[in-house]
Structure formats: C-alpha cells, structure tokens
Scaffold this motif. Structure first.
Motif, PDB file in Angstrom:
ATOM      1  N   GLY A 170       3.240  11.370   4.455  1.00 10.54           N
ATOM      2  CA  GLY A 170       4.057   9.958   4.461  1.00 10.54           C
ATOM      3  C   GLY A 170       3.571   9.391   5.689  1.00 10.54           C
ATOM      4  O   GLY A 170       3.213   9.795   6.697  1.00 10.54           O
ATOM      5  N   GLN A 171       4.123   7.997   5.839  1.00 12.27           N
ATOM      6  CA  GLN A 171       3.910   7.292   7.059  1.00 12.27           C
ATOM      7  C   GLN A 171       5.208   7.360   8.008  1.00 12.27           C
ATOM      8  O   GLN A 171       6.380   7.283   7.352  1.00 12.27           O
ATOM      9  CB  GLN A 171       3.846   5.879   6.791  1.00 12.27           C
ATOM     10  N   GLN A 172       5.007   7.910   9.357  1.00  5.74           N
ATOM     11  CA  GLN A 172       6.259   8.045   9.980  1.00  5.74           C
ATOM     12  C   GLN A 172       7.203   9.009   9.281  1.00  5.74           C
ATOM     13  O   GLN A 172       7.995   8.684   9.317  1.00  5.74           O
ATOM     14  CB  GLN A 172       6.733   6.838  10.563  1.00  5.74           C
TER      15      GLN A 172
ATOM     16  N   MET B  69      -2.413  10.521   1.250  1.00  4.66           N
ATOM     17  CA  MET B  69      -1.954  10.480   2.840  1.00  4.66           C
ATOM     18  C   MET B  69      -1.805   8.816   2.921  1.00  4.66           C
ATOM     19  O   MET B  69      -2.661   8.031   2.930  1.00  4.66           O
ATOM     20  CB  MET B  69      -3.072  11.011   3.318  1.00  4.66           C
ATOM     21  N   ASP B  70      -0.606   8.558   3.683  1.00  5.13           N
ATOM     22  CA  ASP B  70      -0.314   7.462   3.973  1.00  5.13           C
ATOM     23  C   ASP B  70      -0.676   6.939   5.681  1.00  5.13           C
ATOM     24  O   ASP B  70      -0.097   7.645   6.513  1.00  5.13           O
ATOM     25  CB  ASP B  70       1.044   7.064   3.892  1.00  5.13           C
ATOM     26  N   GLU B  71      -1.686   6.419   5.921  1.00  5.15           N
ATOM     27  CA  GLU B  71      -2.321   6.056   7.598  1.00  5.15           C
ATOM     28  C   GLU B  71      -2.292   7.403   8.040  1.00  5.15           C
ATOM     29  O   GLU B  71      -1.782   7.553   9.017  1.00  5.15           O
ATOM     30  CB  GLU B  71      -1.290   5.223   8.210  1.00  5.15           C
ATOM     31  N   PRO B  72      -3.151   8.400   7.699  1.00  2.00           N
ATOM     32  CA  PRO B  72      -3.251   9.629   8.232  1.00  2.00           C
ATOM     33  C   PRO B  72      -3.887   9.652   9.664  1.00  2.00           C
ATOM     34  O   PRO B  72      -3.639  10.673  10.395  1.00  2.00           O
ATOM     35  CB  PRO B  72      -4.273  10.448   7.468  1.00  2.00           C
TER      36      PRO B  72
ATOM     37  N   LYS C 141       0.825  -1.176   0.059  1.00  2.00           N
ATOM     38  CA  LYS C 141       0.060   0.238   0.194  1.00  2.00           C
ATOM     39  C   LYS C 141       0.834   1.117  -0.069  1.00  2.00           C
ATOM     40  O   LYS C 141       0.441   2.275  -0.913  1.00  2.00           O
ATOM     41  CB  LYS C 141      -0.997   0.015   1.149  1.00  2.00           C
ATOM     42  N   SER C 142       1.954   1.321   0.829  1.00  6.53           N
ATOM     43  CA  SER C 142       2.519   2.582   1.104  1.00  6.53           C
ATOM     44  C   SER C 142       3.500   2.565  -0.270  1.00  6.53           C
ATOM     45  O   SER C 142       3.719   3.773  -0.736  1.00  6.53           O
ATOM     46  CB  SER C 142       3.638   2.340   2.260  1.00  6.53           C
ATOM     47  N   THR C 143       3.918   1.454  -0.842  1.00  4.81           N
ATOM     48  CA  THR C 143       4.639   1.559  -2.267  1.00  4.81           C
ATOM     49  C   THR C 143       3.897   2.014  -3.160  1.00  4.81           C
ATOM     50  O   THR C 143       4.287   2.957  -3.844  1.00  4.81           O
ATOM     51  CB  THR C 143       5.300   0.129  -2.451  1.00  4.81           C
TER      52      THR C 143
HETATM   53 MG    MG Z   1       2.289   1.140   4.866  1.00  2.00          MG
END
Ligand code: MG
Ligand code: ADP
Length: 257
Positions: A81-83, A161-164, A41-43
């Motif tokens: 992004g995530q983290q 948005m990644d895991e907002p 998913k993030s990729t």
């Molecule tokens: Mg991810």
C-alpha cells in the motif's frame, strides 16, 4: 486472466470515487496505473485487492474475490500500500517474514522455504543489511525496500503495488524494475500505481485513470496510449522517443496544447 474487474461504482464513505470500470489484466504482464493526483488510482488498486467493496465484481485468477478463502487468497495476491503504517517495532527480517504468513499453518514456525524466500527477497531489494533494524528506525527509502521484500517473499501470482518507487533513489528504482521483470518472467501479473511516468512507459500496459474512470488501457508503446497520457495531464506532459525508450517530459503551461 490474473485479475479482471467489472464494476458500476466504488465509494469511499458516501463519496463515489470510481465509475463504470471494466478491465482485464493477464498473467505474465506488468501493468502500470497512471493518472493525475486524486484520479482514483489508489482506490482502484484497493478494489482490485478486495480491500474496498465495490458495486460489481473483481476476479482473481478467474474466481470472484469473495469466493476465495482468506488464507489462500493471501498466497495468490500480494499487496503493497501507499504510506503503510504499523509494524514499527518489528525488525526488517520479521516484516519480510509477514509476507510468508499465508504459507504457514497457524502458529507454525517458519520453514526452510519461508526463510529462503525471505532471504532472497531481502537481497533482491538490497535490504539484507537492514534485517536486524526495526522498521520504525529506517529512512523512507529503506522502509520501502523492506516492505517490497515482504511483498516479494509472498511469491504471489498477482502483485499489487501502490507507488512502490516512493522514496527510492535511482539505483533502488532499477532494482525494483529488475524485481518486477523477474516476477513477470516467472508468470506473475504485476499491477503498480506509478507516479513516475517514465517508469510506467516501461511497463507492458498502461492504464490511465482520470476522474474515477478508465480513460485508456493500452500497450505502453502505442501512439494512442501516448496521446491519452498527454490528454490525461491536460497537455502538461509530452511523450518523446529517446534512445529506444519512451520518455514523458513535463511541459511548461505556456507550451501546453
Ligand atoms: Mg494514490
Ligand atoms: P489517487 O491515488 O489517484 O491520487 P485516490 O484513489 O487516493 O487518488 O483518491 C480518489 C478520490 O477519492 C480523491 O478525490 C480523494 O480525495 C478521495 N478519497 C481518497 N481517500 C479518501 C477518504 N479516506 N475519504 C474520503 N475521500 C477520499
């Protein structure tokens, strides 16, 4: 189309992570990307943002990503992004102001429009009271709200948005939902990777990623989408209607199909 992609593959280092992805995401819609941990998913989101090259093509507002001047592209595509790290010493106000950089000439001071956008964004994420605090001093949820304010301040037509919702308590999740609905009502496309399946089921569209492939792309209310969601998690979730909404409930292993 706000975002479209057609790629044979995308790799991180020498590892192929995504395979054969084709998708089209229209403007004025919210699409949630869901799938098991490590599915890609993030990729996928990084590929859509142009942060990771792919063997294929991604288009933003009908134009290949590579064809956009960087400054102009950053005005139309906002990213969370995530983290995300960095900017720890900046005050929350200045972090949100980073979202205005693509609107400003090199070294130009913020305009009244920049300050208004930042003020509005910090209020929308309930981060106004944090504006003088340094990012590095904030709790996970406070920090996430400031980073969301940075994204909103850009006023981009496409928001990725990644895991907002990471670290956000339920009231701030509700604020996030309101912010997304406002973006979509204003004609923007929102694409969010979500862990929270119940929130994902409130999106217009759900995109299910599994093992680096698009397992399904459909409306959040479609029975086919619910079946695909259940399958993507090996029957360990079940989608039920509850008070006019779709809710995904975890299933004990012994109850899985
Ligand atoms: Mg991810
Ligand atoms: P998701 O966001 O769905 O949890 P990711 O897109 O982060 O998944 O990761 C997809 C796959 O790529 C996983 O197998 C993960 O281990 C791998 N991966 C992610 N980042 C890296 C990296 N920096 N180096 C090597 N492999 C990675």
């Amino acid at each position: 189309m706000a975002v479209s992609a057609r790629l044979a593959s995308a790799s991180i280092g020498r590892r192929r992570v995504l395979h054969g992805i084709e998708l089209q995401l229209p403007a004025g819609r919210w699409c949630a990307i869901v799938g098991p941990n490590g599915a890609g998913k993030s990729t996928l989101l990084r590929v859509l943002a142009g942060l990771l090259p792919c063997d294929g093509e991604v288009r933003l507002l009908g134009r290949p990503l590579a064809g956009w001047p960087a400054h102009e592209r950053a005005r139309h595509l906002a990213w969370l992004g995530q983290q995300e790290g960095g900017a720890e010493d900046l005050r929350a106000w200045d972090v949100a102001m980073l979202g205005r950089l693509p609107h400003r000439a090199w070294l130009a001071p913020p305009s009244a429009a920049d300050r208004a956008a930042v003020t509005q964004a910090l209020h929308a994420t309930q981060a106004w009271a944090l504006r003088e605090r340094r990012l590095g001093e904030l709790s996970g949820g406070e920090r996430q709200r400031v980073l969301l304010a940075r994204l909103l301040a850009t006023q981009a037509q496409v928001a990725l948005m990644d895991e907002p919702l990471a670290h956000l308590d339920p009231p701030h999740q509700a604020d996030w939902l309101a912010a997304v609905r406002a973006l979509v009502a204003a004609g923007a496309a929102v694409v969010s990777v979500l862990h929270e399946l119940n929130m994902a089921l409130q999106a217009d569209e759900v995109l299910i990623v599994r093992d680096g492939r698009l397992a399904h792309h459909g409306a959040s209310g479609d029975a086919a989408t619910h079946r695909a969601l259940q399958a993507a998690f090996d029957g360990r979730v079940r989608v039920h209607p509850v008070q006019g909404q779709w809710i995904a409930l975890p299933q004990e292993a012994s109850h899985a199909d």
